[in-house]
Design an enzyme around this catalytic site. Structure first.
Site, PDB file in Angstrom:
ATOM      1  N   SER A 145       0.994  -1.132  -0.024  1.00 55.21           N
ATOM      2  CA  SER A 145       0.185   0.274  -0.014  1.00 55.21           C
ATOM      3  C   SER A 145       0.964   1.199   0.130  1.00 55.21           C
ATOM      4  O   SER A 145       2.048   1.293   0.489  1.00 55.21           O
ATOM      5  CB  SER A 145      -0.882  -0.099   1.259  1.00 55.21           C
ATOM      6  OG  SER A 145      -1.509   1.276   1.206  1.00 55.21           O
ATOM      7  N   TYR A 158      -1.529  -0.052  10.360  1.00 56.83           N
ATOM      8  CA  TYR A 158      -1.518  -0.711   9.062  1.00 56.83           C
ATOM      9  C   TYR A 158      -0.394  -0.270   8.149  1.00 56.83           C
ATOM     10  O   TYR A 158       0.137  -1.071   7.558  1.00 56.83           O
ATOM     11  CB  TYR A 158      -2.939  -0.219   8.520  1.00 56.83           C
ATOM     12  CG  TYR A 158      -3.198  -0.502   6.932  1.00 56.83           C
ATOM     13  CD1 TYR A 158      -3.743  -1.898   6.704  1.00 56.83           C
ATOM     14  CD2 TYR A 158      -3.041   0.410   5.836  1.00 56.83           C
ATOM     15  CE1 TYR A 158      -4.086  -2.222   5.388  1.00 56.83           C
ATOM     16  CE2 TYR A 158      -3.172  -0.070   4.656  1.00 56.83           C
ATOM     17  CZ  TYR A 158      -3.809  -1.152   4.439  1.00 56.83           C
ATOM     18  OH  TYR A 158      -4.134  -1.703   3.081  1.00 56.83           O
TER      19      TYR A 158
HETATM   20  N1  LIG Z   1      -8.805  -0.903  -0.770  1.00 54.53           N
HETATM   21  C1  LIG Z   1      -7.723   0.070  -0.654  1.00 54.53           C
HETATM   22  O1  LIG Z   1      -8.118   1.098  -0.681  1.00 54.53           O
HETATM   23  C2  LIG Z   1      -6.230  -0.701  -0.589  1.00 54.53           C
HETATM   24  C3  LIG Z   1      -5.266   0.355  -0.738  1.00 54.53           C
HETATM   25  C4  LIG Z   1      -4.083  -0.085  -0.500  1.00 54.53           C
HETATM   26  C5  LIG Z   1      -3.716  -1.421  -0.477  1.00 54.53           C
HETATM   27  N2  LIG Z   1      -4.661  -2.268  -0.468  1.00 54.53           N
HETATM   28  C6  LIG Z   1      -4.403  -3.721  -0.410  1.00 54.53           C
HETATM   29  O2  LIG Z   1      -5.006  -4.513  -1.336  1.00 54.53           O
HETATM   30  C7  LIG Z   1      -5.026  -5.982  -0.876  1.00 54.53           C
HETATM   31  C8  LIG Z   1      -6.563  -6.451  -1.219  1.00 54.53           C
HETATM   32  O3  LIG Z   1      -7.293  -5.640  -0.329  1.00 54.53           O
HETATM   33  P1  LIG Z   1      -8.797  -5.371  -1.088  1.00 54.53           P
HETATM   34  O4  LIG Z   1      -8.702  -3.828  -0.965  1.00 54.53           O
HETATM   35  O5  LIG Z   1      -9.064  -5.977  -2.290  1.00 54.53           O
HETATM   36  O6  LIG Z   1      -9.671  -5.648   0.061  1.00 54.53           O
HETATM   37  P2  LIG Z   1     -10.780  -6.880   0.245  1.00 54.53           P
HETATM   38  O7  LIG Z   1     -11.783  -7.016  -0.746  1.00 54.53           O
HETATM   39  O8  LIG Z   1     -11.299  -6.682   1.838  1.00 54.53           O
HETATM   40  O9  LIG Z   1      -9.771  -7.937   0.418  1.00 54.53           O
HETATM   41  C9  LIG Z   1      -9.072  -8.460   1.556  1.00 54.53           C
HETATM   42  C10 LIG Z   1      -9.261 -10.042   1.353  1.00 54.53           C
HETATM   43  O10 LIG Z   1      -8.308 -10.511   2.774  1.00 54.53           O
HETATM   44  C11 LIG Z   1      -8.956 -11.549   3.301  1.00 54.53           C
HETATM   45  N3  LIG Z   1      -8.340 -11.866   4.523  1.00 54.53           N
HETATM   46  C12 LIG Z   1      -8.133 -10.961   5.643  1.00 54.53           C
HETATM   47  N4  LIG Z   1      -7.729 -11.594   6.611  1.00 54.53           N
HETATM   48  C13 LIG Z   1      -7.843 -13.017   6.283  1.00 54.53           C
HETATM   49  C14 LIG Z   1      -7.166 -14.212   6.841  1.00 54.53           C
HETATM   50  N5  LIG Z   1      -6.848 -14.086   8.184  1.00 54.53           N
HETATM   51  N6  LIG Z   1      -7.333 -15.496   6.309  1.00 54.53           N
HETATM   52  C15 LIG Z   1      -7.815 -15.425   4.838  1.00 54.53           C
HETATM   53  N7  LIG Z   1      -8.210 -14.309   4.203  1.00 54.53           N
HETATM   54  C16 LIG Z   1      -8.094 -13.271   4.966  1.00 54.53           C
HETATM   55  C17 LIG Z   1     -10.292 -11.318   3.268  1.00 54.53           C
HETATM   56  O11 LIG Z   1     -10.980 -12.504   3.305  1.00 54.53           O
HETATM   57  P3  LIG Z   1     -12.747 -12.372   3.589  1.00 54.53           P
HETATM   58  O12 LIG Z   1     -13.300 -12.151   2.032  1.00 54.53           O
HETATM   59  O13 LIG Z   1     -12.963 -13.733   4.065  1.00 54.53           O
HETATM   60  O14 LIG Z   1     -13.088 -11.377   4.512  1.00 54.53           O
HETATM   61  C18 LIG Z   1     -10.551 -10.520   1.930  1.00 54.53           C
HETATM   62  O15 LIG Z   1     -10.984 -11.555   0.890  1.00 54.53           O
HETATM   63  C19 LIG Z   1      -4.741  -5.931   0.779  1.00 54.53           C
HETATM   64  O16 LIG Z   1      -3.486  -6.383   0.733  1.00 54.53           O
HETATM   65  C20 LIG Z   1      -4.916  -4.381   1.140  1.00 54.53           C
HETATM   66  O17 LIG Z   1      -4.301  -3.947   2.042  1.00 54.53           O
HETATM   67  C21 LIG Z   1      -5.978  -1.934  -0.329  1.00 54.53           C
END
Ligand SMILES: NC(=O)c1ccc[n+]([C@@H]2O[C@H](COP(=O)([O-])OP(=O)(O)OC[C@H]3O[C@@H](n4cnc5c(N)ncnc54)[C@H](OP(=O)(O)O)[C@@H]3O)[C@@H](O)[C@H]2O)c1
Length: 253
Positions: A145, A158
């Site tokens: 991120s 975070y």
């Molecule tokens: N969205 C943003 O603005 C943003 C910005 C910068 C970086 N990111 C990064 O992008 C990546 C993807 O996130 P996203 O934005 O696509 O959000 P998201 O849709 O909430 O995806 C996060 C995923 O992590 C899974 N997860 C969390 N803890 C877990 C565990 N203990 N065991 C198994 N699965 C687990 C969740 O599973 P469940 O579906 O079962 O809950 C979910 O599928 C992350 O690394 C996040 O930090 C996001």
């Protein structure tokens, strides 16, 4: 996707229920890739597998994992690796977004965030890296991120985990360079996903998972070391990183 991308690769996605990861997988499916989809919500992953097959994936497999359970990770990595006899592209996509104020007061919440967002990927990447090294090819990508670029009061727990991953991936890239394995550090800005559902998601800085996934697919195909996505975050974070401390301390973001 570039035309130089070899068709029919094995893509393993750890945290495949992530909105960004699902958008990435949907982009790759028409190439005829085979997918190992690893995560804790098997209903979501089964639906994704069916969707990817309809879009052209040559094979899919769903594997259950709770990435917070670090002792399980060597077995998780082994199962993913053995599913199709090796991995060409591994994408680490899972994370949780802790409530910063609550985590400052609750050591258990802070520990959980660091375990899921830093310790767990470090353990998993280590397990994958030695297999990639022996294979002598492939790409390891992890979504970190822009929050890791500078500690800010609104999200430094975070951000610390993501910043730690930046350093880890940098070292891993250095270590795997001679083995022909690429390491891609993906740094998105604000993306409208489940992770950010609690925020007001309006304005030009917000991107869709599809937009970010396109950049990720290109960066993985080319083996780009560090990707800011969308592109303007590279400029924003350059300014944020260089802001002199007295000025930085007057900001509230
Ligand atoms: N969205 C943003 O603005 C943003 C910005 C910068 C970086 N990111 C990064 O992008 C990546 C993807 O996130 P996203 O934005 O696509 O959000 P998201 O849709 O909430 O995806 C996060 C995923 O992590 C899974 N997860 C969390 N803890 C877990 C565990 N203990 N065991 C198994 N699965 C687990 C969740 O599973 P469940 O579906 O079962 O809950 C979910 O599928 C992350 O690394 C996040 O930090 C996001």
């Amino acid at each position: 996707m570039t035309s130089s991308q070899p068709p029919g690769q094995t893509v393993a996605i750890f945290g495949a229920g992530s909105d960004i990861a699902m958008a990435f997988a949907r982009l790759r499916a028409p190439l005829g890739d085979q997918f190992v989809l690893i995560g804790r919500n098997e209903t979501t992953l089964a639906a994704l597998a069916a969707d990817l097959t309809a879009r052209g994936a040559s094979a899919t497999a769903v594997q259950h994992a709770d990435f917070e359970r670090t002792p399980d990770l060597p077995a998780v990595a082994r199962a993913a690796w053995e599913q199709f006899g090796g991995i060409d592209v591994a994408l680490i996509a899972y994370a949780i977004q802790p409530d910063q104020a609550a985590a400052e007061l609750d050591p258990v919440a802070a520990e959980r965030a660091m375990m899921t967002n830093f310790v767990s990927p470090v353990v998993l990447l280590g397990e994958l890296a030695r297999r990639f090294r022996m294979q002598g090819s492939g790409t390891i990508a992890a979504i970190t991120s822009v929050a890791g670029d500078r500690g800010r009061k609104s999200n430094y727990i975070y951000g610390a985990a993501k910043g730690g991953l930046h350093r880890f991936l940098e070292g891993l890239r250095h270590g795997l360079h001679a083995d022909g394995v690429k390491v891609v550090d993906i740094r998105p800005g604000f993306v409208a996903t489940k992770l950010t559902a609690h925020l007001q998601r309006k304005g030009p800085l917000w991107a869709t998972p599809d937009r970010v996934a396109k950049d990720i697919a290109k960066a993985i195909a080319s083996g780009r070391p560090v990707l800011y996505t969308p592109w303007f975050w590279r400029v924003i974070m350059l300014i944020v990183r260089r802001l002199p401390r007295p000025l930085f301390h007057r900001t509230s973001f």
